[in-house]
Design an enzyme around this catalytic site. Structure first.
Site, PDB file in Angstrom:
ATOM      1  N   ASP A   1       4.554   0.348  11.937  1.00 21.02           N
ATOM      2  CA  ASP A   1       3.285  -0.176  11.412  1.00 21.02           C
ATOM      3  C   ASP A   1       3.013  -1.612  11.830  1.00 21.02           C
ATOM      4  O   ASP A   1       1.927  -2.131  11.547  1.00 21.02           O
ATOM      5  CB  ASP A   1       3.254  -0.076   9.877  1.00 21.02           C
ATOM      6  CG  ASP A   1       3.214   1.365   9.432  1.00 21.02           C
ATOM      7  OD1 ASP A   1       3.425   1.608   8.228  1.00 21.02           O
ATOM      8  OD2 ASP A   1       3.002   2.251  10.277  1.00 21.02           O
TER       9      ASP A   1
ATOM     10  N   ARG B   1      -3.536  10.069   4.362  1.00 17.37           N
ATOM     11  CA  ARG B   1      -2.302  10.833   4.560  1.00 17.37           C
ATOM     12  C   ARG B   1      -1.551  11.002   3.250  1.00 17.37           C
ATOM     13  O   ARG B   1      -0.935  12.035   3.004  1.00 17.37           O
ATOM     14  CB  ARG B   1      -1.415  10.100   5.583  1.00 17.37           C
ATOM     15  CG  ARG B   1      -0.048  10.699   5.811  1.00 17.37           C
ATOM     16  CD  ARG B   1      -0.058  11.937   6.632  1.00 17.37           C
ATOM     17  NE  ARG B   1       1.296  12.459   6.843  1.00 17.37           N
ATOM     18  CZ  ARG B   1       1.571  13.529   7.582  1.00 17.37           C
ATOM     19  NH1 ARG B   1       0.607  14.200   8.178  1.00 17.37           N
ATOM     20  NH2 ARG B   1       2.814  13.966   7.732  1.00 17.37           N
TER      21      ARG B   1
ATOM     22  N   ARG C   1      -8.893  -0.010   4.692  1.00 18.37           N
ATOM     23  CA  ARG C   1      -8.090   0.985   3.961  1.00 18.37           C
ATOM     24  C   ARG C   1      -6.785   0.345   3.495  1.00 18.37           C
ATOM     25  O   ARG C   1      -6.223   0.712   2.475  1.00 18.37           O
ATOM     26  CB  ARG C   1      -7.758   2.167   4.874  1.00 18.37           C
ATOM     27  CG  ARG C   1      -8.913   3.087   5.177  1.00 18.37           C
ATOM     28  CD  ARG C   1      -8.442   4.267   5.992  1.00 18.37           C
ATOM     29  NE  ARG C   1      -7.222   4.820   5.423  1.00 18.37           N
ATOM     30  CZ  ARG C   1      -6.355   5.555   6.129  1.00 18.37           C
ATOM     31  NH1 ARG C   1      -6.570   5.814   7.387  1.00 18.37           N
ATOM     32  NH2 ARG C   1      -5.271   6.037   5.564  1.00 18.37           N
TER      33      ARG C   1
ATOM     34  N   LYS D   1       0.848  -1.207   0.000  1.00 23.27           N
ATOM     35  CA  LYS D   1       0.000   0.000   0.000  1.00 23.27           C
ATOM     36  C   LYS D   1       0.883   1.257   0.000  1.00 23.27           C
ATOM     37  O   LYS D   1       0.650   2.192  -0.775  1.00 23.27           O
ATOM     38  CB  LYS D   1      -0.870   0.014   1.249  1.00 23.27           C
ATOM     39  CG  LYS D   1      -1.510   1.355   1.564  1.00 23.27           C
ATOM     40  CD  LYS D   1      -2.395   1.345   2.798  1.00 23.27           C
ATOM     41  CE  LYS D   1      -1.688   1.597   4.072  1.00 23.27           C
ATOM     42  NZ  LYS D   1      -1.362   2.994   4.396  1.00 23.27           N
TER      43      LYS D   1
ATOM     44  N   PRO E   1       2.383  16.637  11.682  1.00 24.99           N
ATOM     45  CA  PRO E   1       2.516  17.900  10.940  1.00 24.99           C
ATOM     46  C   PRO E   1       3.158  17.677   9.574  1.00 24.99           C
ATOM     47  O   PRO E   1       3.612  16.563   9.280  1.00 24.99           O
ATOM     48  CB  PRO E   1       3.446  18.726  11.830  1.00 24.99           C
ATOM     49  CG  PRO E   1       4.233  17.728  12.597  1.00 24.99           C
ATOM     50  CD  PRO E   1       3.326  16.563  12.814  1.00 24.99           C
ATOM     51  N   ILE E   2       3.171  18.710   8.740  1.00 24.90           N
ATOM     52  CA  ILE E   2       3.845  18.572   7.427  1.00 24.90           C
ATOM     53  C   ILE E   2       4.900  19.673   7.250  1.00 24.90           C
ATOM     54  O   ILE E   2       5.227  20.061   6.122  1.00 24.90           O
ATOM     55  CB  ILE E   2       2.833  18.571   6.264  1.00 24.90           C
ATOM     56  CG1 ILE E   2       1.993  19.848   6.236  1.00 24.90           C
ATOM     57  CG2 ILE E   2       1.944  17.339   6.300  1.00 24.90           C
ATOM     58  CD1 ILE E   2       1.155  19.978   4.969  1.00 24.90           C
ATOM     59  N   ASP E   3       5.450  20.119   8.385  1.00 22.63           N
ATOM     60  CA  ASP E   3       6.473  21.187   8.310  1.00 22.63           C
ATOM     61  C   ASP E   3       7.696  20.774   7.483  1.00 22.63           C
ATOM     62  O   ASP E   3       8.250  21.564   6.714  1.00 22.63           O
ATOM     63  CB  ASP E   3       6.908  21.587   9.722  1.00 22.63           C
ATOM     64  CG  ASP E   3       7.375  20.378  10.543  1.00 22.63           C
ATOM     65  OD1 ASP E   3       6.705  19.322  10.466  1.00 22.63           O
ATOM     66  OD2 ASP E   3       8.391  20.483  11.221  1.00 22.63           O
ATOM     67  N   LEU E   4       8.092  19.495   7.606  1.00 24.59           N
ATOM     68  CA  LEU E   4       9.274  19.042   6.846  1.00 24.59           C
ATOM     69  C   LEU E   4       8.989  19.064   5.334  1.00 24.59           C
ATOM     70  O   LEU E   4       9.856  19.397   4.532  1.00 24.59           O
ATOM     71  CB  LEU E   4       9.681  17.635   7.289  1.00 24.59           C
ATOM     72  CG  LEU E   4      10.113  17.502   8.756  1.00 24.59           C
ATOM     73  CD1 LEU E   4      10.336  16.034   9.114  1.00 24.59           C
ATOM     74  CD2 LEU E   4      11.362  18.321   9.047  1.00 24.59           C
TER      75      LEU E   4
HETATM   76  C1  EPZ Z   1       4.257   6.888   6.258  1.00 24.17           C
HETATM   77  O1  EPZ Z   1       3.556   7.925   6.920  1.00 24.17           O
HETATM   78  C2  EPZ Z   1       3.298   5.704   6.183  1.00 24.17           C
HETATM   79  N1  EPZ Z   1       2.121   6.072   5.417  1.00 24.17           N
HETATM   80  C3  EPZ Z   1       2.881   5.284   7.588  1.00 24.17           C
HETATM   81  O2  EPZ Z   1       2.071   4.114   7.456  1.00 24.17           O
HETATM   82  C4  EPZ Z   1       4.144   4.912   8.386  1.00 24.17           C
HETATM   83  O3  EPZ Z   1       3.771   4.607   9.712  1.00 24.17           O
HETATM   84  C5  EPZ Z   1       5.113   6.104   8.388  1.00 24.17           C
HETATM   85  O4  EPZ Z   1       5.409   6.487   7.013  1.00 24.17           O
HETATM   86  C6  EPZ Z   1       6.423   5.763   9.079  1.00 24.17           C
HETATM   87  O5  EPZ Z   1       7.015   4.659   8.491  1.00 24.17           O
HETATM   88  C7  EPZ Z   1       2.188   6.080   4.066  1.00 24.17           C
HETATM   89  O6  EPZ Z   1       3.222   5.811   3.480  1.00 24.17           O
HETATM   90  C8  EPZ Z   1       0.927   6.434   3.318  1.00 24.17           C
HETATM   91  P1  EPZ Z   1       6.523  10.193   8.416  1.00 24.17           P
HETATM   92  P2  EPZ Z   1       4.179   9.432   6.978  1.00 24.17           P
HETATM   93  O7  EPZ Z   1       6.414  11.453   7.644  1.00 24.17           O
HETATM   94  O8  EPZ Z   1       4.813   9.748   5.690  1.00 24.17           O
HETATM   95  C9  EPZ Z   1       6.750  13.355  11.943  1.00 24.17           C
HETATM   96  C10 EPZ Z   1       0.196   2.736   7.805  1.00 24.17           C
HETATM   97  O9  EPZ Z   1      -0.234   2.174   8.834  1.00 24.17           O
HETATM   98  N2  EPZ Z   1       6.721  14.369  10.887  1.00 24.17           N
HETATM   99  O10 EPZ Z   1       7.739   9.345   8.276  1.00 24.17           O
HETATM  100  O11 EPZ Z   1       3.106  10.319   7.482  1.00 24.17           O
HETATM  101  C11 EPZ Z   1       5.398  12.666  12.087  1.00 24.17           C
HETATM  102  O12 EPZ Z   1       4.536  13.429  12.902  1.00 24.17           O
HETATM  103  C12 EPZ Z   1       0.684   4.174   7.887  1.00 24.17           C
HETATM  104  O13 EPZ Z   1       0.264   2.194   6.677  1.00 24.17           O
HETATM  105  C13 EPZ Z   1       6.914  15.707  11.231  1.00 24.17           C
HETATM  106  O14 EPZ Z   1       7.116  16.039  12.393  1.00 24.17           O
HETATM  107  O15 EPZ Z   1       5.278   9.241   8.105  1.00 24.17           O
HETATM  108  C14 EPZ Z   1       5.757  11.356  12.716  1.00 24.17           C
HETATM  109  O16 EPZ Z   1       5.878  11.515  14.109  1.00 24.17           O
HETATM  110  C15 EPZ Z   1       0.513   4.778   9.264  1.00 24.17           C
HETATM  111  N3  EPZ Z   1       6.873  16.647  10.247  1.00 24.17           N
HETATM  112  C16 EPZ Z   1       7.120  11.035  12.097  1.00 24.17           C
HETATM  113  O17 EPZ Z   1       7.620  12.284  11.583  1.00 24.17           O
HETATM  114  C17 EPZ Z   1       6.649  16.313   8.932  1.00 24.17           C
HETATM  115  O18 EPZ Z   1       6.635  17.228   8.072  1.00 24.17           O
HETATM  116  C18 EPZ Z   1       7.056  10.015  10.970  1.00 24.17           C
HETATM  117  O19 EPZ Z   1       6.254  10.547   9.950  1.00 24.17           O
HETATM  118  C19 EPZ Z   1       6.446  14.952   8.605  1.00 24.17           C
HETATM  119  C20 EPZ Z   1       6.496  13.998   9.597  1.00 24.17           C
END
Ligand code: EPZ
Length: 416
Positions: free
Chosen positions: A304, A92, A396, A22, A122-125
């Site tokens: 996950d 997401r 989902r 996925k 958040p999406i600040d990064l």
């Molecule tokens: C992806 O989410 C996956 N989703 C998630 O899978 C997975 O848990 C996650 O990566 C980590 O491996 C998809 O690929 C659709 P991150 P993503 O950005 O991209 C923080 C599932 O069950 N962060 O690596 O949202 C954030 O808050 C789902 O299939 C910021 O602070 O994960 C989190 O604490 C759930 N600022 C951490 O980083 C940002 O701009 C990891 O988030 C972006 C992220």
């Protein structure tokens, strides 16, 4: 809202095949709009998130259809650059449309993305990275508007190896002038998959899976036919389902190295595991020993699989300590497991799980995708009947979870 009704106590046995991942397919679908030529995503699972992403692509003018198991996308006549709030809230992964739309149209409008309620997310990064690539980003009341006259490649350092932010940088810089380097990118297998997909379209991306990704911008991308990698989280979920029921299952279409932390834990938990090519064979041991782990960015134990592994820990002898280091509130499954007799204490990001001889069936609710999977696994092993509501969360990300479990001997029925 549908539910699963599970009569526990059946040992799983037989064979099951894992779908395409996925979390690979979703960013790859966004990448498909980077060309006006046809893109075929082979063996694409018809899960709810894929159907939601297909609606998003159609809403900006891409043609999207299933042809048997394959998803066909053609973005030869894009009509817009907005991902509406209603569609964006569904998942997401809608956030990576930002990078794809900027690459193709130099504009993007979207809203803060939805997805599992497992933290602030958040999406600040994402936004800071796009600004570094000469993209103007305006935010107001949850709406994000991006525009640029041209994306300019440069070096970007991620404070946290965010999967989504890494994907957005790759998608927004693949067609730009110059070179982009991502330092401290996410190393997840899904990032490698996205690189391989884009390179099959003529991109020049190197180093995904390592601590630096190099993207050399190219002028255009062509169509492709691409087979995404197998879903390592689905594979891990079936391994844990087999272990928690004391069964013996063969799992086909696995990329074992992508879930080695789990394989290692299960071997120590007295499961016997053998591997041949893309097949994992798991035979549960007589007793279940406790195991501790900490989640983290790849190659650490995948967040996950944390809820599903916790379900197994609930019926293992001894005390397991589980640390969730990726999301700040990914323990929503704990109160539901406690309803089934589990002994779990949460302190901040740490859960202390004291094994009990067995769980007891109860009415529980799935609050997010992986928490829902954990409750299904708990129900498979519990004495009596478990009803898991809120299964739209589960559907989902898992194709036919009940059908596949039933084929392995589980007593599980879908209602509503
Ligand atoms: C992806 O989410 C996956 N989703 C998630 O899978 C997975 O848990 C996650 O990566 C980590 O491996 C998809 O690929 C659709 P991150 P993503 O950005 O991209 C923080 C599932 O069950 N962060 O690596 O949202 C954030 O808050 C789902 O299939 C910021 O602070 O994960 C989190 O604490 C759930 N600022 C951490 O980083 C940002 O701009 C990891 O988030 C972006 C992220």
């Amino acid at each position: 809202m549908g539910k699963f009704v599970i009569n526990g106590g059946k040992k799983l046995s037989g064979e099951v095949r894992v779908e395409s991942a996925k979390n690979s397919v979703l960013p790859i679908m966004a990448g498909a709009i980077l060309t006006s030529e046809q893109v075929v995503i082979k063996n694409c699972p018809k899960i709810h998130d894929v159907l939601s992403m297909a609606k998003i692509l159609r809403s900006v003018g891409a043609k999207v259809r299933f042809e048997n198991e394959n998803l066909i996308i053609k973005a030869d006549n894009l009509s817009g650059y907005t991902v509406c709030q209603e569609l964006g809230k569904e998942l997401r992964a809608s956030v990576v449309m930002m990078g794809a739309l900027i690459s193709r149209l130099k504009k993007a409008r979207l809203y803060y993305p939805g997805g599992c309620d497992i933290g602030l997310r958040p999406i600040d990064l994402h936004i800071n990275s796009l600004k570094n690539l000469n993209v103007n980003v305006a935010e107001s009341c949850g709406e994000i508007f991006c525009y640029t006259d041209r994306v300019k490649g440069r070096g970007i350092y991620l404070d946290f190896p965010s999967v989504g932010a890494t994907e957005n940088i790759m998608l927004s810089s693949v067609l730009c002038e110059g070179k982009t380097e991502i330092h401290n990118p996410a190393k997840e297998p899904e990032i490698v998959d996205l690189m391989n997909f884009l390179n099959s379209m003529g991109a020049k991306i190197y180093g995904a899976g390592t601590s630096t990704i190099l993207i050399e911008g190219v002028k255009r991308l062509h169509g492709t036919e691409y087979q995404p990698a197998p879903d390592r989280i689905e594979a891990g979920t079936y391994l844990l389902a087999t272990a928690i029921t004391g069964g013996e299952v063969k799992i086909n279409n696995c990329n074992v190295k992508n879930i080695s932390p789990l394989i290692h834990k299960l071997c120590n938990n007295t499961c016997k595991i053998s591997i041949k090519d893309d097949i994992i064979y798991l035979k549960s041991g007589r007793e279940k020993k406790c195991f501790s782990f900490s989640t983290g960015p790849h190659p650490s134990f995948p967040t996950d699989l944390q809820p599903q592994a916790m379900a197994l820990a609930c019926v293992c002898e001894g005390v397991s300590v589980i640390e969730e280091n990726v999301f700040e509130t990914r323990f929503k499954h704990v109160p539901e497991l406690i309803k089934m007799g589990a002994d779990v204490t949460v302190k901040g990001r740490t859960a202390i799980v004291t094994g009990v001889p067995f769980l007891t069936g109860a009415d529980v609710c799935a609050n997010d995708l992986r928490a829902g999977a954990a409750l299904v696994l708990a129900g498979l092993s519990a004495k009596g009947t478990t009803t898991v509501s809120g299964i739209s969360h589960i559907e989902r990300g898992y194709l036919d979870l009940d059908v596949k479990l039933k084929s392995l001997g589980a007593d599980i029925k879908r209602q509503g």
